[in-house]
Design an enzyme around this catalytic site. Structure first.
Site, PDB file in Angstrom:
ATOM      1  N   LYS A  66      30.846  61.010  64.070  1.00  0.00           N
ATOM      2  CA  LYS A  66      31.080  62.399  64.450  1.00  0.00           C
ATOM      3  C   LYS A  66      30.443  63.329  63.431  1.00  0.00           C
ATOM      4  O   LYS A  66      29.788  64.310  63.788  1.00  0.00           O
ATOM      5  CB  LYS A  66      32.589  62.637  64.550  1.00  0.00           C
ATOM      6  CG  LYS A  66      32.975  63.806  65.411  1.00  0.00           C
ATOM      7  CD  LYS A  66      34.504  63.919  65.519  1.00  0.00           C
ATOM      8  CE  LYS A  66      35.082  62.944  66.521  1.00  0.00           C
ATOM      9  NZ  LYS A  66      36.541  62.782  66.372  1.00  0.00           N
ATOM     10  N   ARG A 102      39.435  66.264  61.946  1.00  0.00           N
ATOM     11  CA  ARG A 102      39.073  65.257  62.944  1.00  0.00           C
ATOM     12  C   ARG A 102      38.603  63.982  62.269  1.00  0.00           C
ATOM     13  O   ARG A 102      37.792  64.017  61.352  1.00  0.00           O
ATOM     14  CB  ARG A 102      37.929  65.768  63.831  1.00  0.00           C
ATOM     15  CG  ARG A 102      38.072  67.199  64.243  1.00  0.00           C
ATOM     16  CD  ARG A 102      36.816  67.708  64.913  1.00  0.00           C
ATOM     17  NE  ARG A 102      36.538  67.045  66.174  1.00  0.00           N
ATOM     18  CZ  ARG A 102      35.400  67.183  66.840  1.00  0.00           C
ATOM     19  NH1 ARG A 102      34.423  67.927  66.335  1.00  0.00           N
ATOM     20  NH2 ARG A 102      35.227  66.569  67.981  1.00  0.00           N
ATOM     21  N   CYS A 122      22.109  23.045  73.925  1.00  0.00           N
ATOM     22  CA  CYS A 122      22.804  22.979  75.206  1.00  0.00           C
ATOM     23  C   CYS A 122      24.299  23.207  75.060  1.00  0.00           C
ATOM     24  O   CYS A 122      25.040  23.122  76.015  1.00  0.00           O
ATOM     25  CB  CYS A 122      22.532  21.646  75.902  1.00  0.00           C
ATOM     26  SG  CYS A 122      23.201  20.242  75.014  1.00  0.00           S
ATOM     27  N   ARG A 165      27.581  61.983  71.103  1.00  0.00           N
ATOM     28  CA  ARG A 165      27.465  60.561  70.763  1.00  0.00           C
ATOM     29  C   ARG A 165      26.808  59.834  71.923  1.00  0.00           C
ATOM     30  O   ARG A 165      26.778  60.350  73.043  1.00  0.00           O
ATOM     31  CB  ARG A 165      28.839  59.957  70.487  1.00  0.00           C
ATOM     32  CG  ARG A 165      29.754  60.025  71.685  1.00  0.00           C
ATOM     33  CD  ARG A 165      31.131  59.471  71.356  1.00  0.00           C
ATOM     34  NE  ARG A 165      32.089  59.924  72.342  1.00  0.00           N
ATOM     35  CZ  ARG A 165      33.410  59.919  72.160  1.00  0.00           C
ATOM     36  NH1 ARG A 165      33.922  59.498  71.035  1.00  0.00           N
ATOM     37  NH2 ARG A 165      34.203  60.340  73.108  1.00  0.00           N
ATOM     38  N   SER A 181      18.268  17.923  71.518  1.00  0.00           N
ATOM     39  CA  SER A 181      19.027  19.025  72.099  1.00  0.00           C
ATOM     40  C   SER A 181      20.288  19.183  71.264  1.00  0.00           C
ATOM     41  O   SER A 181      21.074  18.243  71.138  1.00  0.00           O
ATOM     42  CB  SER A 181      19.371  18.707  73.551  1.00  0.00           C
ATOM     43  OG  SER A 181      20.195  19.719  74.065  1.00  0.00           O
ATOM     44  N   TYR A 229      13.931  26.245  73.399  1.00  0.00           N
ATOM     45  CA  TYR A 229      14.679  26.784  74.533  1.00  0.00           C
ATOM     46  C   TYR A 229      16.170  26.848  74.231  1.00  0.00           C
ATOM     47  O   TYR A 229      16.665  26.191  73.319  1.00  0.00           O
ATOM     48  CB  TYR A 229      14.455  25.942  75.800  1.00  0.00           C
ATOM     49  CG  TYR A 229      15.065  24.560  75.756  1.00  0.00           C
ATOM     50  CD1 TYR A 229      16.396  24.358  76.122  1.00  0.00           C
ATOM     51  CD2 TYR A 229      14.316  23.457  75.357  1.00  0.00           C
ATOM     52  CE1 TYR A 229      16.956  23.098  76.080  1.00  0.00           C
ATOM     53  CE2 TYR A 229      14.867  22.195  75.310  1.00  0.00           C
ATOM     54  CZ  TYR A 229      16.190  22.012  75.669  1.00  0.00           C
ATOM     55  OH  TYR A 229      16.758  20.777  75.618  1.00  0.00           O
ATOM     56  N   HIS A 245      41.538  58.556  78.980  1.00  0.00           N
ATOM     57  CA  HIS A 245      41.542  57.397  78.081  1.00  0.00           C
ATOM     58  C   HIS A 245      41.279  56.105  78.853  1.00  0.00           C
ATOM     59  O   HIS A 245      40.426  55.295  78.479  1.00  0.00           O
ATOM     60  CB  HIS A 245      42.878  57.329  77.348  1.00  0.00           C
ATOM     61  CG  HIS A 245      42.998  56.163  76.426  1.00  0.00           C
ATOM     62  ND1 HIS A 245      43.563  54.966  76.802  1.00  0.00           N
ATOM     63  CD2 HIS A 245      42.585  56.000  75.147  1.00  0.00           C
ATOM     64  CE1 HIS A 245      43.507  54.129  75.778  1.00  0.00           C
ATOM     65  NE2 HIS A 245      42.927  54.731  74.762  1.00  0.00           N
ATOM     66  N   GLY A 274      39.530  57.840  70.963  1.00  0.00           N
ATOM     67  CA  GLY A 274      40.975  57.965  71.096  1.00  0.00           C
ATOM     68  C   GLY A 274      41.778  57.118  70.142  1.00  0.00           C
ATOM     69  O   GLY A 274      43.000  57.097  70.205  1.00  0.00           O
ATOM     70  N   MET A 307      41.755  57.283  66.762  1.00  0.00           N
ATOM     71  CA  MET A 307      42.151  57.957  65.539  1.00  0.00           C
ATOM     72  C   MET A 307      42.714  59.321  65.897  1.00  0.00           C
ATOM     73  O   MET A 307      42.694  59.726  67.035  1.00  0.00           O
ATOM     74  CB  MET A 307      40.928  58.111  64.637  1.00  0.00           C
ATOM     75  CG  MET A 307      40.158  56.829  64.460  1.00  0.00           C
ATOM     76  SD  MET A 307      41.026  55.651  63.452  1.00  0.00           S
ATOM     77  CE  MET A 307      40.878  56.484  61.910  1.00  0.00           C
TER      78      MET A 307
END
Ligand code: ADP
Ligand code: MG
Ligand code: MG
Length: 882
Positions: free
Chosen positions: A40, A109, A829, A353, A761, A849, A468, A118, A120
């Site tokens: 902020k 703030r 994998c 923001r 693998s 991969y 909210h 929301g 803080m």
């Protein structure tokens, strides 16, 4: 993100040495950026420096918060620095803090480096007391406004700085409205509000045992402490854990001059997005409340109006706002979420923001911004959160289903969810252990966060698109229907259109349309849309890693191909042993006295296996397919001992029993103990490959994989077996032989093993278990949960690869394997193959991969591209504001 500093403020020149400086004016340069000023704070500083209208103010740094957390109080010198900056603010505004005639009022703030909406606390109108309220009333000729601001301060200060339960104030307000026969706060007169202030002060005295503090400086310093303390509240901690935010970041505190949206009809406040946060459609959308202060919109106390209402009521301020919002988006080159207030027709921006957005909106906006020339393709790729794509890959309500709509609300966050209803967060957590739940609330607050995490979806009666519930659900990628006014909540029941539901009754919500249905509703698989395809197409150009899938059936293989899989990295053969017709034969094989008996049974199993493989090979024609030979211990296929039909069977079951099956006779050990089992499997694979080759002309590239190898000699023998059988069955069909690396010894001796392997693998599920000595079943839900809670571990190593431990074993295996065989194929994998952070690690160590479940393939394609771009240092993105 670079900060352009205008160094024309004379005040900053005599600032203290950097190490002791905890406070910066919005127009004062600082080196620390977002980490120091919070999101902020940096947003306010940048907007100020861009010339966007922002009320004047200053930021107390996160350093001060960390010092506060360490010492339990404000660091030495901070109070004096705050005094000094208040003096500068007085000079800038021409008002004086604590004055009773023309008081300077400020807000305090919170604002951490990473946005925690929301989470803080914020306190508005600091500097008010009885005399100041009278002064302000006289000065503005608007006593209603002055008293309204004062009563808000008492409530916010009481709640935030002193922890008074907000209901005490709310019910006093509701009672007064009832007494006066009015609906809205705005209908209360100045005298009403003056009376309310008296009541509020009594509540304060009753709860705290002392009078509401009238001294402005005391109000301010106590508020700063309260914001610092709010960093440590349970709800903030829960939020941080859910979003992987470090506990020691701390929050900054922003102190700024108040501007008043509650001055009358020429004033108001709102929240807007530069593009639609649900769909990503271009154009500013938002909500606006006339004659209100900021927190009214966010808290959903009055239902706000769309921005169009503002266009009509105050066209000039509206036009200026749209221009400013567009300017901010162009500056940050990303979709913004902004807060603004209009005081007597004059516009102020209070926050900007990067907007939280749904996955669909993220894709739409990114593609549009590339088209508009605002960002590059690389930036577009790097801005999309791969784990968010999940939202688009989950089932939706079947569009063809004939459904009766029970109620309609706002389409606050898309996706469909069915579940038993719960009316509070704790029940959501409890009941979700036994099945999906939908959290149904009047409105959510930050205290409900744990319930929102546990629920499949959220339904609220009240609140708008920026309430909210809506904001948090979008951030979490959970379906949410907000502002569903057709729903009545009373005494632990919910009534929708005449039907009364109790806890546990099932409903379905569709957050994409805002619809609520009673009962469960048919869901259909998701569809990839054009934006998704576009971004993934760009990702495919940018990535180096190939993406394969883990698939055990032709259906999974086909689905994964649709999602862009470039082969199969793991086919497990054991599930093929469980079919209804097969299990008795498998059991017969295991129970056989001797090899001849086993072979007889295996001969009957072979055609089943062969046809399974044919299906998969056809789905994957032309692509590599890795098939792992039987891995689990044999007793997994036998019934429990007390279900044995005769003594012989009982004995066999007993003799196969193992104390630690995970470390017992499984994997290649099984293949070496009973070679005829692997022989049958290899034969079935080879025959299938040959059959598909002959039938279609396009066989897959078959990779026969031996599990759980620890020693070179194991693979040497199994390779010989594989080659021998293959030569008999399909000499003309190409194939590879390799192994999983899933034991620490195999990783360490990868050079020796590589001599007999065409590929490795990494089976990182087992490798994590064996490297950490954690049995997954015994860890998750038990000590591992505790470890994560207590911060002994930061992440679940079964979800995100333990890069420094398990990862080092992989690094060693890659190095040693390649030292012997340069072109050895390397892949992963384990489930980590579908986790973005782990994929980045695979890119780093140069695997060829990754392989993951079909639904994660798109995510892996994107994550692989992001990893490649990050490595190359292209397209970096830092979100703005907070
Ligand atoms: P959050 O992070 O919860 O949004 P904020 O610090 O942004 O909390 O503040 C809550 C509300 O108060 C916002 O709507 C904001 O616009 C408003 N607000 C904060 N400071 C001021 C101010 N100086 N003047 C007017 N409104 C303010
Ligand atoms: Mg805000
Ligand atoms: Mg394994």
């Amino acid at each position: 993100m670079s900060l352009t500093i205008t160094q024309n403020s004379p005040a900053w020149k005599d600032a203290r040495p950097v190490d002791a400086n905890y406070v910066y004016d919005f127009d004062e340069p600082s080196e620390g950026g977002r980490a120091l000023l919070g999101g902020k704070g940096i947003g306010l500083a940048e907007m100020t420096q861009m010339g966007v209208p922002v009320p004047a103010g200053f930021t107390i740094t996160t350093d001060a918060c960390r010092a506060f957390m360490r010492d339990g109080d404000l660091p030495a010198g901070l109070a004096e620095q705050v005094d000094e900056h208040v003096r500068r603010l007085e000079a800038k505004t021409g008002k004086s803090f604590g004055s009773t005639e023309d008081p300077l009022l400020v807000s305090v703030r919170s604002g951490a480096a990473i946005s925690m909406p929301g989470m803080m606390d914020t306190i508005l109108n600091l500097g008010m007391n009885d005399a100041a309220a009278e002064g302000l009333a006289a000065r503005t000729g608007n006593p209603r406004f002055a008293y309204d601001s004062y009563r808000r301060l008492i409530q916010m200060f009481g709640e935030t700085a002193d922890g008074i339960d907000g209901h005490a104030f709310e019910s006093a307000l509701t009672a007064l409205k009832k007494q006066r026969g009015v609906q809205l706060d705005t209908e209360l007169t100045a005298d009403d509000l003056r009376e309310l202030i008296g009541t509020y002060k009594e509540i304060y005295r009753r709860e705290i045992g002392s009078d509401f503090p009238t001294d402005a400086r005391e109000q301010l310093l106590r508020s700063v402490r309260a914001v610092f303390r709010s960093w440590e509240t349970p709800r903030a901690q829960v939020y941080r854990r859910a979003h992987d935010i470090a506990d020691d970041l701390g929050t900054a505190v922003n102190v700024m001059q108040m501007v008043f949206g509650n001055k009358g009809d020429r004033s108001g406040t709102g929240v807007a997005f530069t593009r639609d946060p649900s769909t990503g459609a271009s154009g500013v959308v938002g909500e606006y409340l006339a004659n209100a202060q900021g927190e009214d919109v966010v808290a959903g106390i009055r239902t706000p109006q769309p921005l169009d209402a503002m266009r009509e009521a105050m066209p000039d301020a509206y036009r200026q706002f749209i221009e400013t919002a567009e300017r901010l988006e162009a500056h940050y080159r990303d979709m913004q979420d902004v807060e603004f207030t209009v005081e007597d027709d004059k516009l102020y921006l209070l926050q900007t923001r990067a907007a939280k957005r749904t996955a669909a909106a993220a894709l739409r906006a990114a593609v549009a911004m590339v088209d508009e020339g605002l960002i590059t393709k690389e930036e577009a790729i790097r801005r999309i959160d791969p784990s968010q794509l999940d939202q688009l890959l989950h089932p939706m309500i079947d569009p063809k289903a004939k459904l009766e709509v029970a109620a309609k609300g706002l389409n606050a966050s898309p996706g469909a969810a069915s579940g038993g209803i719960v009316f509070d967060a704790d029940s959501a957590v409890e009941r979700s252990k036994n099945g999906p739940v939908v959290l149904v609330r009047w409105e959510t607050t930050p205290d409900d966060i744990h319930g929102m995490i546990a629920a499949e979806g959220i339904l609220t009666v009240h609140g708008g698109m920026t309430s909210h519930a809506a904001v948090v659900a979008r951030g979490m990628g959970k379906p949410c229907v907000a502002g569903c006014e057709g729903l009545e909540l009373r005494d632990g029941t919910a009534t929708i259109g005449g039907t009364t539901l109790r806890e546990g009754d099932v409903i379905t919500i569709d957050g994409g349309t805002g619809t609520v249905y009673i009962g469960e509703v048919p869901l259909v698989p998701p569809q990839l849309n054009d934006d998704f395809e576009t971004i993934l197409g760009w990702a495919d150009e940018a990535r180096r890693l190939t993406v394969r899938t883990n698939a055990d059936t032709p259906e999974d293989a086909a689905r994964a191909r649709e999602f862009g899989a470039q082969g199969i990295g793991l086919t497990r053969t054991e599930h093929m042993f469980f079919g209804e017709e097969r299990l008795p034969v498998v059991q017969q094989m295991i129970l056989a006295e001797d090899e001849a008996g086993r072979r007889a049974a295996l001969d009957r199993l072979l055609p089943f296996q062969q046809s399974d493989f044919e299906g998969i090979f056809e789905a994957m024609a032309g692509l590599p397919v890795t098939i792992r030979l039987l891995d689990p211990p044999l007793h997994e296929f036998l019934p429990a001992e007390d279900q044995a039909t005769d003594e012989r069977m009982r004995q066999r079951i007993r003799s196969l029993h193992e104390a630690n099956p995970m470390l017992g006779t499984r994997g290649c050990r099984l293949g070496l103990m009973y070679p005829e089992i692997y022989e049958m499997q290899i034969r079935a694979i080879a025959r299938a490959a040959r059959a598909v080759h002959e039938r279609t002309g396009a066989a897959p590239l078959v990779e026969v994989m031996h599990p759980l190898v620890a020693f070179q000699e194991e693979l040497k023998r199994l390779r010989a077996l594989t080659e021998h059988v293959w030569a008999e069955e399909a000499p003309d069909v190409a194939h590879l032989v390799g192994t999983m690396i899933e034991l620490p010894r195999a990783a360490m001796r990868a050079d020796e093993i590589a001599e007999y392997a065409d590929f490795f693998s990494f089976g990182t599920n087992d490798l994590t278990q064996t490297a950490l000595g954690f049995s997954r079943d015994d860890a998750e839900g038990k000590f591992l949960t505790k470890y994560l809670q207590d911060g002994i571990l930061q992440r679940n190593p079964f979800e995100t690869l333990d890069a420094s431990g398990v990862g080092d074993l992989m690094r060693i295996a890659v190095e040693r394997g390649r030292s012997v065989k340069d072109g050895i194929k390397l892949g992963i994998c384990g489930e980590h193959g579908g986790d973005p952070q782990s994929i980045a690690f695979c890119e780093e160590i140069g695997l060829d991969y990754v392989s993951c479940s079909p639904f994660r393939v798109p995510l892996a394609r994107l994550a692989a591209a992001q990893a490649a771009l990050a490595k190359a240092g292209t397209g970096e993105y830092v979100a703005a504001g907070g």
